[in-house]
Design an enzyme around this catalytic site. Sequence first.
Site, short mmCIF file in Angstrom:
data_model
loop_
_atom_site.label_atom_id
_atom_site.label_comp_id
_atom_site.label_asym_id
_atom_site.label_seq_id
_atom_site.Cartn_x
_atom_site.Cartn_y
_atom_site.Cartn_z
N GLY A 33 44.45 39.45 28.99
CA GLY A 33 45.39 40.56 29.18
C GLY A 33 44.98 41.47 30.33
O GLY A 33 44.24 41.06 31.22
N HIS A 36 47.40 41.29 36.04
CA HIS A 36 47.65 41.75 37.41
C HIS A 36 48.30 40.60 38.18
O HIS A 36 48.55 39.53 37.61
CB HIS A 36 46.34 42.22 38.06
CG HIS A 36 45.21 41.25 37.91
ND1 HIS A 36 45.20 40.03 38.53
CD2 HIS A 36 44.08 41.30 37.15
CE1 HIS A 36 44.09 39.38 38.20
NE2 HIS A 36 43.39 40.12 37.35
N HIS A 39 47.03 37.04 37.79
CA HIS A 39 47.50 36.28 36.63
C HIS A 39 48.91 35.75 36.87
O HIS A 39 49.24 34.62 36.49
CB HIS A 39 47.54 37.18 35.38
CG HIS A 39 46.19 37.63 34.91
ND1 HIS A 39 45.77 38.95 34.99
CD2 HIS A 39 45.17 36.96 34.34
CE1 HIS A 39 44.56 39.05 34.48
NE2 HIS A 39 44.16 37.87 34.09
N GLN A 63 32.68 36.25 23.69
CA GLN A 63 32.15 36.05 25.04
C GLN A 63 31.60 37.33 25.67
O GLN A 63 31.26 37.34 26.85
CB GLN A 63 33.20 35.39 25.93
CG GLN A 63 34.40 36.24 26.30
CD GLN A 63 35.45 35.43 27.05
OE1 GLN A 63 36.19 34.65 26.48
NE2 GLN A 63 35.52 35.62 28.37
N GLU A 150 39.95 30.47 40.26
CA GLU A 150 38.64 30.15 40.85
C GLU A 150 37.75 31.37 41.01
O GLU A 150 36.60 31.24 41.41
CB GLU A 150 38.82 29.46 42.20
CG GLU A 150 39.29 28.03 42.07
CD GLU A 150 39.39 27.31 43.40
OE1 GLU A 150 39.31 27.98 44.45
OE2 GLU A 150 39.57 26.08 43.37
N GLN A 155 33.06 29.35 35.34
CA GLN A 155 33.84 29.16 34.11
C GLN A 155 34.72 27.91 34.23
O GLN A 155 34.78 27.09 33.31
CB GLN A 155 34.71 30.39 33.86
CG GLN A 155 35.79 30.20 32.82
CD GLN A 155 36.51 31.50 32.48
OE1 GLN A 155 35.96 32.31 31.76
NE2 GLN A 155 37.72 31.68 32.96
N MET A 186 41.21 40.09 42.90
CA MET A 186 41.89 40.79 41.80
C MET A 186 41.18 40.53 40.49
O MET A 186 40.75 39.41 40.22
CB MET A 186 43.34 40.34 41.71
CG MET A 186 44.16 40.85 42.85
SD MET A 186 45.92 40.62 42.57
CE MET A 186 46.54 41.17 44.16
N SER A 187 41.03 41.57 39.69
CA SER A 187 40.34 41.46 38.41
C SER A 187 40.80 42.59 37.51
O SER A 187 41.05 43.71 37.98
CB SER A 187 38.82 41.61 38.65
OG SER A 187 38.16 41.86 37.42
N SER A 188 40.89 42.30 36.22
CA SER A 188 41.25 43.36 35.26
C SER A 188 40.20 44.46 35.29
O SER A 188 40.50 45.63 35.02
CB SER A 188 41.34 42.78 33.85
OG SER A 188 42.25 41.70 33.84
O1 PAF Z 1 38.88 34.20 32.27
C1 PAF Z 1 39.22 34.80 31.23
O2 PAF Z 1 40.04 35.72 31.26
C2 PAF Z 1 38.60 34.41 29.90
O3 PAF Z 1 37.27 34.02 30.06
C3 PAF Z 1 39.40 33.32 29.17
C4 PAF Z 1 39.43 32.02 29.96
C5 PAF Z 1 40.82 33.79 28.93
C6 PAF Z 1 38.77 33.02 27.82
O4 PAF Z 1 38.72 34.16 27.02
#
Ligand code: PAF
Length: 288
Positions: A33, A36, A39, A63, A150, A155, A186-188
């Site tokens: 969520g 931005h 996404h 996580q 990326e 991940q 861009m990042s939350s």
């Molecule tokens: O990249 C993320 O936002 C999270 O690590 C993910 C892949 C939704 C898993 O919670």
Amino acid sequence: MTLKTVHSVAEMRAIIAGWRAEGLRVALVPTMGALHQGHISLTDLARRHADRVVVSIFVNPAQFGPNEDFAAYPRTLPDDQARLDAAGVEMCFAPNVSEMYPDHFATSIHVEGLTNVLCGATRPGHFDGMALIVTKLLLQALPDCALFGEKDYQQLMVIRRFVADLNIPVDIIGAPIHREADGLAMSSRNRYLTAQERAIAPTLHHVLQDIATAANRGNLIDPLITQGKADIKAAGFGEIDYLEIRDAENLQPVTGTLARPARIFVAARLGKARLIDNLAITPPQSVG
Ligand code: PAF
């Protein structure tokens, strides 16, 4: 079609089963969520691979480490829903914690090797929690494909590994990093930055570009990393978790000069935010 939000696995599966019965292809974009434009670029790419797009929104407690930002992580569901609706996404899956981790939950997933370097070294348990929730989401939705940015390159590699190892029948599609006009990925978590920090933040990308250019010209890597760290500190960043060049395929460290396609990775603290970024570097002989 307007966006439909569901909160249970059963509701999501029922809708996807209906689409499947019509012969439609389904894409899943897992998110936490605070959406931005990065996404939305993933959902746009998803649309090119599928007839129906599902976005999951779940801030996954497993996580986050005990001293990390789980409680503070922005939760903006109404705003996220409006963005997804405007982007033409068909379904938003927004489960609560007990839907994903019911009582007596006892399973874990661990990927060896790829997870003990870079973010894995500074965020113990992070990739186990991420692998667990992504495995669950993939098995819950069983989409044709799933998309990941990326920016979280490590991940993406970990996901590709366990999807192959566990024979999960889903195509994993990586998408290029979406950047602000000044280069900031861009990042939350960019929401945590003050105006002053926001002005400093693009330094991270510029340092990566400088190092990539110099490494591509055949310069030795170690001095470039030393200079890069000094530049990041001089710009006003706090602790640098890592600034490293690693092999793009297996994340092994690269020393000396570049001989194979590599990637430069950085994670550094700026105020309340921990920012990450990465950039591809081509070895000198593969240019031109
Ligand atoms: O990249 C993320 O936002 C999270 O690590 C993910 C892949 C939704 C898993 O919670």
